[in-house]
Design a protein around this motif. Structure first.
Motif, PDB file in Angstrom:
ATOM      1  N   PHE B 149      27.043   8.619  46.006  1.00 45.70           N
ATOM      2  CA  PHE B 149      27.377  10.578  45.125  1.00 45.70           C
ATOM      3  C   PHE B 149      25.637  10.341  44.923  1.00 45.70           C
ATOM      4  CE2 PHE B 149      31.455  10.631  46.784  1.00 45.70           C
ATOM      5  CZ  PHE B 149      31.530  11.455  48.058  1.00 45.70           C
ATOM      6  N   ASP B 150      25.771   9.426  43.882  1.00 48.20           N
ATOM      7  CA  ASP B 150      24.947   9.586  43.164  1.00 48.20           C
ATOM      8  C   ASP B 150      23.651   8.915  43.023  1.00 48.20           C
ATOM      9  OD1 ASP B 150      25.980   7.524  42.927  1.00 48.20           O
ATOM     10  OD2 ASP B 150      26.421   7.142  40.626  1.00 48.20           O
ATOM     11  N   ARG B 151      22.806   8.847  44.556  1.00 42.68           N
ATOM     12  CA  ARG B 151      21.950   7.959  44.601  1.00 42.68           C
ATOM     13  C   ARG B 151      21.699   7.826  46.068  1.00 42.68           C
ATOM     14  NH1 ARG B 151      24.101   3.387  47.929  1.00 42.68           N
ATOM     15  NH2 ARG B 151      26.372   2.812  47.013  1.00 42.68           N
ATOM     16  N   PRO B 152      20.934   7.581  46.993  1.00 44.46           N
ATOM     17  CA  PRO B 152      20.059   7.517  48.878  1.00 44.46           C
ATOM     18  C   PRO B 152      21.300   7.090  48.828  1.00 44.46           C
ATOM     19  CG  PRO B 152      18.290   7.484  46.708  1.00 44.46           C
ATOM     20  CD  PRO B 152      19.430   6.854  46.174  1.00 44.46           C
ATOM     21  N   ILE B 153      21.600   7.497  50.051  1.00 49.32           N
ATOM     22  CA  ILE B 153      22.393   6.081  50.889  1.00 49.32           C
ATOM     23  C   ILE B 153      21.320   5.142  51.241  1.00 49.32           C
ATOM     24  CG2 ILE B 153      24.002   6.299  53.366  1.00 49.32           C
ATOM     25  CD1 ILE B 153      24.859   8.925  52.956  1.00 49.32           C
ATOM     26  N   ILE B 154      21.906   3.948  50.931  1.00 49.79           N
ATOM     27  CA  ILE B 154      21.351   2.613  51.611  1.00 49.79           C
ATOM     28  C   ILE B 154      21.787   2.580  53.409  1.00 49.79           C
ATOM     29  CG2 ILE B 154      20.480   0.723  51.261  1.00 49.79           C
ATOM     30  CD1 ILE B 154      19.192   2.530  49.025  1.00 49.79           C
ATOM     31  N   GLY B 155      20.896   2.709  53.948  1.00 48.97           N
ATOM     32  CA  GLY B 155      20.926   2.105  55.517  1.00 48.97           C
ATOM     33  C   GLY B 155      19.768   1.151  55.695  1.00 48.97           C
ATOM     34  N   THR B 156      20.309   0.724  57.120  1.00 55.67           N
ATOM     35  CA  THR B 156      20.180  -0.365  58.144  1.00 55.67           C
ATOM     36  C   THR B 156      20.397  -0.040  59.707  1.00 55.67           C
ATOM     37  OG1 THR B 156      18.719  -2.090  57.923  1.00 55.67           O
ATOM     38  CG2 THR B 156      21.460  -1.874  57.737  1.00 55.67           C
ATOM     39  N   ILE B 157      19.520  -0.956  60.150  1.00 57.40           N
ATOM     40  CA  ILE B 157      19.492  -0.497  61.764  1.00 57.40           C
ATOM     41  C   ILE B 157      20.122  -1.787  62.178  1.00 57.40           C
ATOM     42  CG2 ILE B 157      17.164  -1.255  62.166  1.00 57.40           C
ATOM     43  CD1 ILE B 157      16.585   0.984  64.543  1.00 57.40           C
ATOM     44  N   ILE B 158      20.661  -1.755  63.462  1.00 55.40           N
ATOM     45  CA  ILE B 158      21.098  -3.206  64.138  1.00 55.40           C
ATOM     46  C   ILE B 158      20.111  -3.652  65.203  1.00 55.40           C
ATOM     47  CG2 ILE B 158      21.894  -4.252  66.634  1.00 55.40           C
ATOM     48  CD1 ILE B 158      23.648  -3.203  63.682  1.00 55.40           C
ATOM     49  N   LYS B 159      18.984  -5.310  65.348  1.00 59.34           N
ATOM     50  CA  LYS B 159      18.300  -5.485  65.319  1.00 59.34           C
ATOM     51  C   LYS B 159      18.844  -6.879  66.122  1.00 59.34           C
ATOM     52  CE  LYS B 159      15.018  -2.995  64.337  1.00 59.34           C
ATOM     53  NZ  LYS B 159      14.281  -1.620  65.799  1.00 59.34           N
ATOM     54  N   PRO B 160      18.526  -7.526  67.434  1.00 62.86           N
ATOM     55  CA  PRO B 160      17.318  -6.944  67.707  1.00 62.86           C
ATOM     56  C   PRO B 160      17.824  -5.446  68.699  1.00 62.86           C
ATOM     57  CG  PRO B 160      18.040  -8.365  69.182  1.00 62.86           C
ATOM     58  CD  PRO B 160      18.299  -8.648  67.908  1.00 62.86           C
ATOM     59  N   SER B 161      16.385  -4.242  68.881  1.00 62.21           N
ATOM     60  CA  SER B 161      17.356  -3.324  69.267  1.00 62.21           C
ATOM     61  C   SER B 161      18.344  -2.833  70.892  1.00 62.21           C
ATOM     62  CB  SER B 161      15.356  -2.586  70.321  1.00 62.21           C
ATOM     63  OG  SER B 161      14.703  -2.671  69.108  1.00 62.21           O
ATOM     64  N   VAL B 162      18.130  -4.281  71.914  1.00 62.75           N
ATOM     65  CA  VAL B 162      18.521  -4.073  72.903  1.00 62.75           C
ATOM     66  C   VAL B 162      18.617  -5.341  72.570  1.00 62.75           C
ATOM     67  CG1 VAL B 162      17.166  -3.833  74.063  1.00 62.75           C
ATOM     68  CG2 VAL B 162      19.226  -2.688  74.458  1.00 62.75           C
ATOM     69  N   GLY B 163      20.498  -5.285  73.910  1.00 65.13           N
ATOM     70  CA  GLY B 163      20.066  -6.912  74.215  1.00 65.13           C
ATOM     71  C   GLY B 163      21.897  -7.480  73.496  1.00 65.13           C
ATOM     72  N   LEU B 164      22.142  -7.608  73.033  1.00 59.03           N
ATOM     73  CA  LEU B 164      23.104  -8.094  71.999  1.00 59.03           C
ATOM     74  C   LEU B 164      24.614  -7.235  72.375  1.00 59.03           C
ATOM     75  CD1 LEU B 164      22.426  -7.678  67.787  1.00 59.03           C
ATOM     76  CD2 LEU B 164      22.029  -9.765  69.277  1.00 59.03           C
ATOM     77  N   SER B 165      25.410  -8.188  72.412  1.00 61.66           N
ATOM     78  CA  SER B 165      26.819  -7.692  73.292  1.00 61.66           C
ATOM     79  C   SER B 165      27.670  -7.394  72.259  1.00 61.66           C
ATOM     80  CB  SER B 165      27.910  -9.279  73.066  1.00 61.66           C
ATOM     81  OG  SER B 165      27.767  -9.700  72.140  1.00 61.66           O
ATOM     82  N   GLN B 190      18.954   1.279  72.351  1.00 60.64           N
ATOM     83  CA  GLN B 190      21.073   0.418  72.249  1.00 60.64           C
ATOM     84  C   GLN B 190      21.712   1.919  73.021  1.00 60.64           C
ATOM     85  OE1 GLN B 190      23.277  -1.657  73.579  1.00 60.64           O
ATOM     86  NE2 GLN B 190      22.770  -2.939  72.528  1.00 60.64           N
ATOM     87  N   GLY B 191      21.955   2.614  74.117  1.00 63.13           N
ATOM     88  CA  GLY B 191      22.741   3.458  74.727  1.00 63.13           C
ATOM     89  C   GLY B 191      23.756   3.177  75.418  1.00 63.13           C
ATOM     90  N   ASP B 192      23.912   2.751  76.852  1.00 66.54           N
ATOM     91  CA  ASP B 192      25.546   2.305  76.559  1.00 66.54           C
ATOM     92  C   ASP B 192      25.466   1.691  78.362  1.00 66.54           C
ATOM     93  OD1 ASP B 192      28.129   2.360  77.576  1.00 66.54           O
ATOM     94  OD2 ASP B 192      28.077   4.603  79.057  1.00 66.54           O
ATOM     95  N   GLY B 193      24.403   0.625  78.280  1.00 69.24           N
ATOM     96  CA  GLY B 193      23.898  -0.361  79.193  1.00 69.24           C
ATOM     97  C   GLY B 193      24.769  -1.035  79.288  1.00 69.24           C
ATOM     98  N   PRO B 194      25.378  -1.868  80.507  1.00 69.96           N
ATOM     99  CA  PRO B 194      26.211  -2.672  81.185  1.00 69.96           C
ATOM    100  C   PRO B 194      26.174  -3.878  80.514  1.00 69.96           C
ATOM    101  CG  PRO B 194      25.038  -3.283  82.830  1.00 69.96           C
ATOM    102  CD  PRO B 194      24.237  -1.921  81.633  1.00 69.96           C
ATOM    103  N   HIS B 195      25.249  -4.405  79.832  1.00 66.90           N
ATOM    104  CA  HIS B 195      25.780  -5.237  78.595  1.00 66.90           C
ATOM    105  C   HIS B 195      26.522  -5.424  77.290  1.00 66.90           C
ATOM    106  CE1 HIS B 195      22.038  -3.590  77.114  1.00 66.90           C
ATOM    107  NE2 HIS B 195      22.423  -4.768  75.941  1.00 66.90           N
ATOM    108  N   CYS B 196      26.252  -3.704  76.989  1.00 69.79           N
ATOM    109  CA  CYS B 196      26.279  -3.660  75.733  1.00 69.79           C
ATOM    110  C   CYS B 196      27.557  -2.235  76.137  1.00 69.79           C
ATOM    111  CB  CYS B 196      25.598  -3.723  74.911  1.00 69.79           C
ATOM    112  SG  CYS B 196      26.665  -3.284  72.815  1.00 69.79           S
ATOM    113  N   PRO B 197      28.993  -1.923  76.568  1.00 76.06           N
ATOM    114  CA  PRO B 197      29.129  -1.047  76.960  1.00 76.06           C
ATOM    115  C   PRO B 197      29.209  -0.314  75.690  1.00 76.06           C
ATOM    116  CG  PRO B 197      29.938  -2.863  78.093  1.00 76.06           C
ATOM    117  CD  PRO B 197      28.944  -3.026  76.850  1.00 76.06           C
ATOM    118  N   PHE B 198      29.232   1.470  75.312  1.00 74.91           N
ATOM    119  CA  PHE B 198      29.219   1.952  73.807  1.00 74.91           C
ATOM    120  C   PHE B 198      31.040   1.995  73.572  1.00 74.91           C
ATOM    121  CE2 PHE B 198      30.696   5.547  71.830  1.00 74.91           C
ATOM    122  CZ  PHE B 198      29.520   6.019  71.120  1.00 74.91           C
ATOM    123  N   ASN B 199      31.769   1.853  74.328  1.00 73.98           N
ATOM    124  CA  ASN B 199      33.085   2.087  74.091  1.00 73.98           C
ATOM    125  C   ASN B 199      33.826   0.311  73.734  1.00 73.98           C
ATOM    126  OD1 ASN B 199      33.434   4.934  74.523  1.00 73.98           O
ATOM    127  ND2 ASN B 199      34.895   4.219  76.629  1.00 73.98           N
TER     128      ASN B 199
END
Lengths: 422, 422
Positions: B149-165, B190-199
């Protein structure tokens, strides 16, 4: 067996060594990270990294086309243009056009290594046909519905672009039908505004078209602009079908690929894919994408026709670019036995009898919709003469008779060539 | 009462007199035709013509920015830049974003009169809120779900971009949560590729996030990239909800406005609007559109967050442009009592503790998601120290304490400023 891959070709401009620049592109759009992270194993890179397939140097350039690019920290900084082809395994994004877009476009255009970067082609493996339907009618289906087989489909557009009432639109359609036109389209600015509601417009127009068809057997194709939100588009489609219409039109850049997929799955009619807004992507030679690449995305998603501008058009596009786009529409996207996804190119923008011969010479085909506005309406002897002149000009072109010679036997063509001398 | 109007402002470059050039734009995008036709009555023009509201000359230019433009047939041909504002009555297109796009963009970028034409702003009348829902969560709703609430939300991103299970992704999330992060997003690749299905991915990730929330009370927000076709996106959303997730992410340029409208109507979660592909529209100063204009379309359609790049980013965008975009996210689109449609700007791309003070100084607000990748993972004392350093840097900025001074009391901040000195 090797996994199927998607290929994308780019024009790039960079002061970095070309191999390094191409690898930056491949890395940014697949497994690369600026800081190597623990999860980026050799196996992961082997399976998922985008691959640099080809680099063709196109020569040095003197100044950066776009601002904001960077220079190598050391070494030679000669700025060069090149053609680069990358490929991705389809398991990276699945058989999904929206996710393909993120992979082949993504952040590439913003990379600091490039003072120009433009997508110029994309090639899909046929596996995408298991998820996307491609054109439903294409060239043959459109010809069948329009009843025009041995020449281009002669088309025109309702003008003024916006503002006519449903009744005034129908009256204009009546005049065009009486002139012998094959195809009429709404302007892309005419959607479903309160002054000209879609349903009322299509009902009024189809009454005229159906009456004429009942009397003469010729049913003119009317591309009804149903561009809108998804529920609206499906409902409007159903109204066109109920009224006996034979074509729907949607502005591709306004609706997006997922909406087109839904529309295609629902549609019983050919989809006229209007490209307005493409100038934002296509006008600069240094950024965006070619219409070669653009149209393939939409053909896969299901359009049956698309605009390619015209030779000597009123816009900025070169004739070479126009013809390349048109020829691409007629080129299979996939080899047999797969669906080839060929569609009807639509020539328009300042077209008249004058452009028939050069268009046929460059295209090598009569498979097109050849649309003219002023080139019909402003014919000195009226719209019917305008339509006849266009047909005569194409007949002469196909027969290999110079237009000027054919004009000797046809007063309409003679008048058209004089009136529309450019 | 006068009919509500839509306003669009453009940067143009032309060798034609500015008034004539602006009228060409207005004509092309409303009632104009190259050849005056009988239906174009005075009444029709009065009711439906786009209006030239303002022309501000910005000075002469020496050479055309883009190829293909034309020159006036006679008279002065000095090439000038200008800012031009046009307006349209909403009855031309109805309350429809897809049809607004056709009107405000349409074929303008291809007109021969212009050697540059860029949409720089658009303003909607509040009537559009009767058809579009705008952001569902916005700034306050996002803060509530993230518990920050009282500061920015500190964020980050999953890397590598694609390829992780899915499991490897969840393990990375575990490390980031333990480091104290507030927000994590999938990479747009990273969407819903067969190597890393979304669900499977979301199930694995949410198990980690939910476990941590059960133990500590802090539920990290995970922006799950559900970009895809419409049925897929809705099903994926439902899976995120079922697993207790608190955010979904979609690539705006991949899905289009109508799909976003459907997603917004269905969604129970904030929508993280990813702008990848915007470089195609935004990179050239002479064509395309500004992010000021772009984001307004998507805020109306329903996004809650969007990327604005970051100060001193790794891409080509200038700091001024970044801050203008971010401030726009925090600026109401409509006056009270209408929904203001303010959303969370997301800073990212080469961000670290170093950029906290200049970002706060320029933004004048703590309402943002401040995302760092290397700026967290590559901290010399590890990711937890990286997150703490970012929070300390923002605390110091808000308190008006120079970062170097604050670093005297904080070894993590000191190490971050040294490690990420640019």
């Amino acid at each position: 067996m090797a996994e199927p891959r998607i290929y994308a070709t780019y024009w790039i401009e960079t002061a970095f060594p070309l191999q390094q620049a191409a690898e930056t592109m491949a890395g940014e759009q697949s497994t690369g990270t600026f800081v190597r992270v623990p999860g980026e194993t050799d196996e992961l890179r082997e399976a998922h990294a985008a691959r640099v397939e080809e680099i063709v140097e196109l020569g040095e350039v003197t100044a950066p086309s776009l601002p904001g690019s960077g220079l190598p920290r050391s070494g030679d900084a000669t700025r060069r243009a090149a053609r680069v082809t990358l490929s991705w395994p389809i398991s990276n994004m699945g058989l999904s056009l929206p996710n393909v877009l993120a992979a082949i476009n993504g952040n590439l255009s913003e990379l600091k290594a490039f003072s120009g970067l433009r997508l110029i082609d994309v090639r899909f493996p046929p596996e995408f046909l298991t998820r996307y339907q491609g054109p439903q009618f294409g060239i043959e289906g459109t010809r069948r519905l329009a009843g025009v087989f041995d020449r281009p489909i002669i088309g025109t557009i309702i003008k003024p672009s916006v503002g006519l009432s449903p009744e005034a639109t129908a009256e204009q359609v009546r005049g065009l039908i009486e002139a012998g036109i094959d195809f009429i389209k709404d302007d892309e600015l005419q959607g479903d505004g309160p002054h000209c509601p879609f349903n009322a417009r299509i009902s009024a127009v189809m009454r005229v078209i159906n009456d004429h068809a009942d009397r003469t057997g010729k049913k003119v194709m009317y591309a009804a602009n149903l561009t809108g939100d998804i529920d609206e588009m499906l409902a409007r489609h159903d109204h066109v079908v109920a009224e006996g219409g034979t074509c729907i039109m949607a502005s591709m850049n306004s609706i997006g690929l997922p909406a087109m997929k839904v529309l295609r799955a629902h549609s019983q009619l050919p989809i006229h894919g209007h490209r307005n807004g493409w100038g934002m992507l296509g006008r600069s030679p240094a950024i965006g994408m070619s219409y070669i690449a653009f149209q393939k995305l939409w053909r896969l998603a299901g359009i049956d026709h698309t605009h390619v501008n015209g030779i000597d058009n009123k816009f900025c596009e070169s004739d070479d670019s126009v013809i390349a786009s048109a020829r691409e529409c007629l080129t299979p996207m996939f080899p047999a036995p797969h669906k080839d996804c060929r569609i009807m190119p639509v020539f328009s923008s300042g077209q008249s009898a004058r452009q028939a011969a050069p268009t046929f010479a460059a295209l090598g085909s009569i498979d097109c919709i050849f649309a003219a506005g002023g080139g019909i309406m402003a014919h000195p002897a009226g719209p019917a003469a305008g339509v006849r002149a266009l047909r005569q000009a194409w007949d002469a072109a196909v027969a290999g008779i110079p237009a000027a010679e054919a004009a000797g036997k046809s007063p309409e063509l003679k008048a058209a060539l004089e009136a529309f001398s450019g």
